[in-house]
Design an enzyme around this catalytic site. Structure first.
Site, mmCIF file in Angstrom:
data_model
loop_
_atom_site.group_PDB
_atom_site.id
_atom_site.type_symbol
_atom_site.label_atom_id
_atom_site.label_comp_id
_atom_site.label_asym_id
_atom_site.label_seq_id
_atom_site.Cartn_x
_atom_site.Cartn_y
_atom_site.Cartn_z
ATOM 1 N N ASP A 131 3.092 5.872 13.499
ATOM 2 C CA ASP A 131 2.615 4.782 14.342
ATOM 3 C C ASP A 131 2.820 5.184 15.800
ATOM 4 O O ASP A 131 3.358 6.249 16.104
ATOM 5 C CB ASP A 131 3.299 3.465 13.974
ATOM 6 C CG ASP A 131 4.791 3.481 14.215
ATOM 7 O OD1 ASP A 131 5.298 4.433 14.832
ATOM 8 O OD2 ASP A 131 5.469 2.536 13.777
ATOM 9 N N ASP A 182 0.235 0.220 4.800
ATOM 10 C CA ASP A 182 1.658 0.567 4.828
ATOM 11 C C ASP A 182 2.433 -0.733 4.914
ATOM 12 O O ASP A 182 1.941 -1.724 5.452
ATOM 13 C CB ASP A 182 2.026 1.426 6.041
ATOM 14 C CG ASP A 182 2.224 0.576 7.288
ATOM 15 O OD1 ASP A 182 1.207 0.107 7.849
ATOM 16 O OD2 ASP A 182 3.381 0.319 7.661
ATOM 17 N N CYS A 195 6.039 -0.593 -17.066
ATOM 18 C CA CYS A 195 6.225 0.338 -15.945
ATOM 19 C C CYS A 195 6.738 1.684 -16.444
ATOM 20 O O CYS A 195 7.559 1.767 -17.348
ATOM 21 C CB CYS A 195 7.182 -0.256 -14.928
ATOM 22 S SG CYS A 195 7.431 0.800 -13.486
ATOM 23 N N CYS A 246 8.377 3.877 -14.500
ATOM 24 C CA CYS A 246 9.417 4.439 -13.626
ATOM 25 C C CYS A 246 10.755 4.541 -14.354
ATOM 26 O O CYS A 246 11.005 3.856 -15.342
ATOM 27 C CB CYS A 246 9.557 3.614 -12.350
ATOM 28 S SG CYS A 246 10.729 2.248 -12.478
ATOM 29 N N CYS A 286 12.788 1.393 -15.200
ATOM 30 C CA CYS A 286 12.283 0.606 -16.330
ATOM 31 C C CYS A 286 12.392 1.358 -17.653
ATOM 32 O O CYS A 286 12.512 0.746 -18.703
ATOM 33 C CB CYS A 286 10.827 0.201 -16.072
ATOM 34 S SG CYS A 286 10.677 -0.964 -14.697
ATOM 35 N N HIS A 320 11.328 1.892 -8.368
ATOM 36 C CA HIS A 320 10.477 1.001 -9.150
ATOM 37 C C HIS A 320 9.403 0.353 -8.274
ATOM 38 O O HIS A 320 8.221 0.339 -8.637
ATOM 39 C CB HIS A 320 11.283 -0.094 -9.836
ATOM 40 C CG HIS A 320 10.389 -1.180 -10.353
ATOM 41 N ND1 HIS A 320 9.637 -1.031 -11.495
ATOM 42 C CD2 HIS A 320 10.039 -2.379 -9.827
ATOM 43 C CE1 HIS A 320 8.880 -2.095 -11.670
ATOM 44 N NE2 HIS A 320 9.107 -2.931 -10.672
#
Lengths: 375, 375
Positions: free
Chosen positions: A92, A266, A304, A306, A309, A335
């Site tokens: 930014d 973002d 999920c 990940c 999980c 996650h």
């Protein structure tokens, strides 16, 4: 050398998928960029960020110019090497965070002088200096330096703020050092006023950037007015350039904005929420601090992929959050970023299949069911 | 079913390598056990703990009984499943931490009543309850409940404290539920007094345990007196059982203790130091907070295989530590644990090769060189 180039692919209504070609690799859009404020996506190794599906991360010019310093990052080989993220990085301009974080600001027509929130040292940001800092950081995508118009703002205030930013956009463009595979984005301002948004979009496209961001939203105006601003702004932007909605947002914000033609996002929400025990799931948000999880052997989100999980129970995640263990924020951040990336992948798949309306309806219905633990 | 069994292998002087066979896998000794206080080795995923070379971790009974609670861990399938560490776990008895962490302790001849440092709730630990809690946690190795004699202690105080602990060792043994592949260790006390250490070792071997720990050291007596206590105690312990020096220590403590016949260690030093910016390296300790690292592109330890050393510069690690970024403690913890595990692997290799004296001399010489950044 790779040219910086946006390649639109499938379309479904106003939404589109695409490929953004850069010096540091290709980004599939629509894309969500995890925020790596101080040269690290908090509590995540870069390999883990990549494993969530993220292809581009964001760095904050304000933080990095103060610590470790832009010239130091340049001496150390640039931000990619410094933080061990070889993929694309968008920085930014620093303007937004100067306003929200620094002390003793003095704004003038050429920029802003401020004191660091870290040590009180005096610094200055201008369109030219912000662009130079982003060059020193070796940002793949440099953002034009602008003023983020506060909300609410009277039309006259919003107009003069936007016109100041348009002048700064030209100066930012003048300061940008073009290199193959690198790009610079201008930022549309104009608050909630359609005519100002259109004026801003026209001013920026007249200058000409490699991409266009929509700024000054998600600042308290609410989702309805944010979507209304997108409905006005997106059609006024060149079809062959990526469109980036800054600082957005909640999962439903992403779905609604993709439907309106946004390509890039973002937000600190998935990373910051992970650090407070809040998880995003296919069944809405879950607060793992809640005692109802303490004996729950089920995973956080059954669907999920990940590690949080796949390998841990809600009971364990609850224990980690309650015990303020670092592993808790590591797993929840992982996650949440995985959830966000999988949502973006789902949106890309639906656009490609021409089923975006059905995808969005399913998404809303599933979110509305509420978490399994509350039933 | 695997029997719990210690298999001595190579010898070099008093030192030996071995294999500890357990229900949850084999541990190569000498071994260092990372501390996983609250069902997590702080700032490390279990896969990362294993990747450092660790084969067994330690859990703290005091912390786990208070949160999440031993009965809860049992309902959730035991500590291995709860924290996703399928390998062996040793739990301490809780005695040491009751004394150092809890409030309003009342000790009597049968145990100790105390209030939780978390919420003030009242709890009691006794030999039987400590052993039961460790059973509920499903500890691979259960420690006998003892009193850690403070240092310094007059001979009479040390003697009565040790004899109390020997009575508790018998009660702990009586409460232990034997299962194939699980074991219980007695703990030698006796402060710095050789005759008390010998009396304690004799009392414990008369009871009979699967292994023997040496307790009450590394409490301020200094390395010389600690080594002297080992010189007295180790020969008095059965050769066919593992010997565990509790709460030790610095790298030079490990080298000297292995040379004296110790097989197992645990210590918070590598994990706690990692969280404060202190790193252990082949050239001694390095404080990454120090400004001299801020432009240093070199790795923390040129010879280290860990990700912190392979993928990042000292400048970046310094930046993370100064910025109090979670990734800094993740990477430094991983480095320190890798350093400790590689030191243990080096010791095992030297014992096997019969070159332990030369290994120890090289170790001391390299440590004495000092860090490259200070030259």
């Amino acid at each position: 050398m790779t040219e910086f180039r946006f390649e639109p692919l499938a379309r479904d209504g106003a939404a589109r998928t695409g490929r953004l070609h850069t010096a540091h690799g290709v980004v599939q859009t629509p894309t969500f960029m995890p925020v790596g404020t101080a040269a690290t996506v908090k509590a995540m190794r870069p390999e883990e960020v990549a494993a969530t599906g993220a292809q581009i991360v964001l760095g904050n010019t304000y933080h990095l110019m103060l610590r470790p310093g832009a010239e130091r990052v340049a001496r150390l080989g640039g931000l990619h090497r410094f933080m061990n993220w070889p993929g694309p990085i968008l920085t930014d301009s620093g303007g937004f965070q100067v306003m929200s974080l620094s002390q003793l600001r003095r704004m003038d027509k050429d920029g802003v002088t401020f004191r660091s929130h870290l040590d009180g040292s005096e610094h200055r940001l201008s369109p030219a200096r912000s662009t130079e800092i982003q060059h020193l950081l070796d940002a793949t995508i440099t953002m034009a330096f602008d003023e983020c118009t506060p909300f609410p703002a009277e039309p006259e205030v919003a107009a003069s703020s936007m016109r100041l930013s348009m002048g700064w956009a030209q100066r930012s463009r003048d300061a940008f050092v073009a290199r193959p595979g690198y790009g610079q984005f201008g930022i549309v301002q104009g608050s909630v006023y359609p005519e100002l948004r259109l004026e801003s979009a026209a001013a920026l496209t007249a200058i000409g950037f490699e991409g266009y961001a929509i700024g000054g939203l998600a600042v308290g105006e609410g989702q309805e007015r944010m979507f209304a601003a997108l409905d006005v702004t997106v059609p006024a932007l060149p079809d062959d350039r990526p469109r980036y909605l800054m600082g957005v947002g909640k999962p439903s914000d992403l779905v609604g904005s993709v439907r309106r033609g946004v390509d890039m996002f973002d937000c600190v929400l998935p990373t910051r929420s992970g650090r407070t025990g809040q998880a995003f799931t296919r069944r809405g948000t879950v607060n793992l601090r809640n005692a109802r999880h303490q004996d729950d052997q089920r995973p956080l989100d059954e669907e999920c992929r990940c590690p949080a999980c796949r390998s841990y129970s809600r009971a364990y995640l609850h224990h980690l959050v309650r015990s303020e263990e670092v592993l808790g924020l590591m797993l929840l951040t992982q996650h949440n970023l995985t959830y966000y990336q999988d949502l973006m992948a789902g949106l890309r798949g639906a656009i490609t299949a021409g089923t975006l309306d059905a995808f969005a309806a399913d998404f809303e219905a599933e979110q509305a069911l509420g978490d399994i633990s509350a039933l």
